[in-house]
Design an enzyme around this catalytic site. Structure first.
Site, PDB file in Angstrom:
ATOM      1  N   CYS A 140       0.881  -1.217  -0.211  1.00 24.50           N
ATOM      2  CA  CYS A 140       0.127   0.090   0.100  1.00 24.50           C
ATOM      3  C   CYS A 140       0.903   1.245  -0.041  1.00 24.50           C
ATOM      4  CB  CYS A 140      -1.049   0.018   1.142  1.00 24.50           C
ATOM      5  SG  CYS A 140      -2.136   1.368   1.427  1.00 24.50           S
TER       6      CYS A 140
ATOM      7  N   ASP B  84      -9.353  -4.396  -6.861  1.00 22.71           N
ATOM      8  CA  ASP B  84      -8.791  -3.193  -5.949  1.00 22.71           C
ATOM      9  C   ASP B  84      -9.181  -1.699  -6.264  1.00 22.71           C
ATOM     10  OD1 ASP B  84      -6.994  -1.354  -4.571  1.00 22.71           O
ATOM     11  OD2 ASP B  84      -5.273  -2.445  -4.756  1.00 22.71           O
TER      12      ASP B  84
ATOM     13  N   HIS C 148      -7.365  -4.828  -2.676  1.00 26.06           N
ATOM     14  CA  HIS C 148      -6.369  -4.411  -1.935  1.00 26.06           C
ATOM     15  C   HIS C 148      -6.090  -5.056  -0.573  1.00 26.06           C
ATOM     16  CE1 HIS C 148      -3.784  -0.662  -1.693  1.00 26.06           C
ATOM     17  NE2 HIS C 148      -3.989  -0.798  -0.344  1.00 26.06           N
TER      18      HIS C 148
END
Length: 260
Positions: free
Chosen positions: A147, A194, A227
């Site tokens: 991330c 995502d 994600h």
């Protein structure tokens, strides 16, 4: 000790408290995990360090997501690297500032991020590289990030030829024009679903890398994954995701084994 079920309820309640504009990174499970390493002081920052059983001159900088360097999931990944022969160090790249919390107001995220840019970590990276070389005897150094840390890893691949390999996990620099001339081999891992990094941005990245990049790279998209899937979902309680989680972890290890 708080049970896993209780932690899930707390996690869920935090999310529900912010339903109007939830954090899109608030996906997956926080592990109950203590870690095999120790916390140390590296220059002006704290860091979690874990070493393999046998001596090694290979080290990986493990870069946190928005939930900070103490997230058990990230330390689990550092420990995984150590069990595979790498010195792993997870520094506090926020330098003591509070990480993001799922109870925060997502509309304030950019304000929170203002003094925590993943492309403004040169001082910290230099300190960690010095520590790894001088204190740990590292001669081959790589980086992996998740991330926020995936963005930071992309940045390091552009700025630090000393870093021999990088794995950017659901992270991508979007605001710089000169973000495709990588200096070290880099693996990019993304999830098909995502919402933080949609596929059009992933495809644009791959297209530009094909055009500009002179070192080895790979862009890999995992079908059906979101994600956070590599380090925020547990294969033992997410059986439908198990194969993707394990494949992605094998991929990142294989990448380091190949280039370091």
């Amino acid at each position: 000790m708080t049970s896993l079920l209780s932690r899930r309820k707390i996690w869920k309640n935090h999310t529900m408290a912010n339903e109007a504009k939830p954090c899109p990174c608030d996906i997956g499970d926080r592990m109950e995990y203590g870690g095999l390493g120790q916390e140390v002081q590296i220059d002006h920052i704290r860091a979690y360090v874990v070493k393999p059983i046998t001596a090694s001159d290979k080290a990986i900088i493990v870069i946190q997501d928005i939930y900070g360097w103490q997230l058990p999931n990230t330390r689990y990944m550092a420990d995984m690297l150590a069990t595979n022969g790498y010195i792993a160090v997870c520094p506090d790249f926020y330098v003591g500032k509070d990480p993001w919390s799922p109870s925060n107001d997502w509309s304030k995220f950019q304000e929170w991020l203002e003094d925590k840019k993943p492309t403004s970590i040169t001082k910290e990276v230099d300190a960690v590289l010095k520590y790894l070389k001088e204190e740990c005897g590292a001669k081959h150094i790589g980086s992996v990030g998740f991330c926020w840390g995936g963005v930071a890893t992309h940045y390091l691949a552009l700025q630090y030829p000393d870093i021999k390999a990088g794995v950017s996990v659901y992270g991508i620099i979007r605001e710089q024009e000169d973000r495709f001339d990588l200096k070290s081999p880099t693996l990019f891992i993304f999830g098909e679903k995502d919402v933080v990094i949609p596929l059009d941005q992933v495809n644009a990245l791959e297209g530009k890398l094909k055009e500009i990049c002179k070192v080895d790279y790979q862009v890999k998209i995992f079908p059906g994954q979101t994600h956070g899937f590599v380090h925020r979902k547990r294969e033992d309680i997410n059986p439908t995701d198990k194969s993707s989680i394990q494949e992605a972890r094998r991929d990142l290890l294989n990448w380091f084994n190949k280039y370091m």
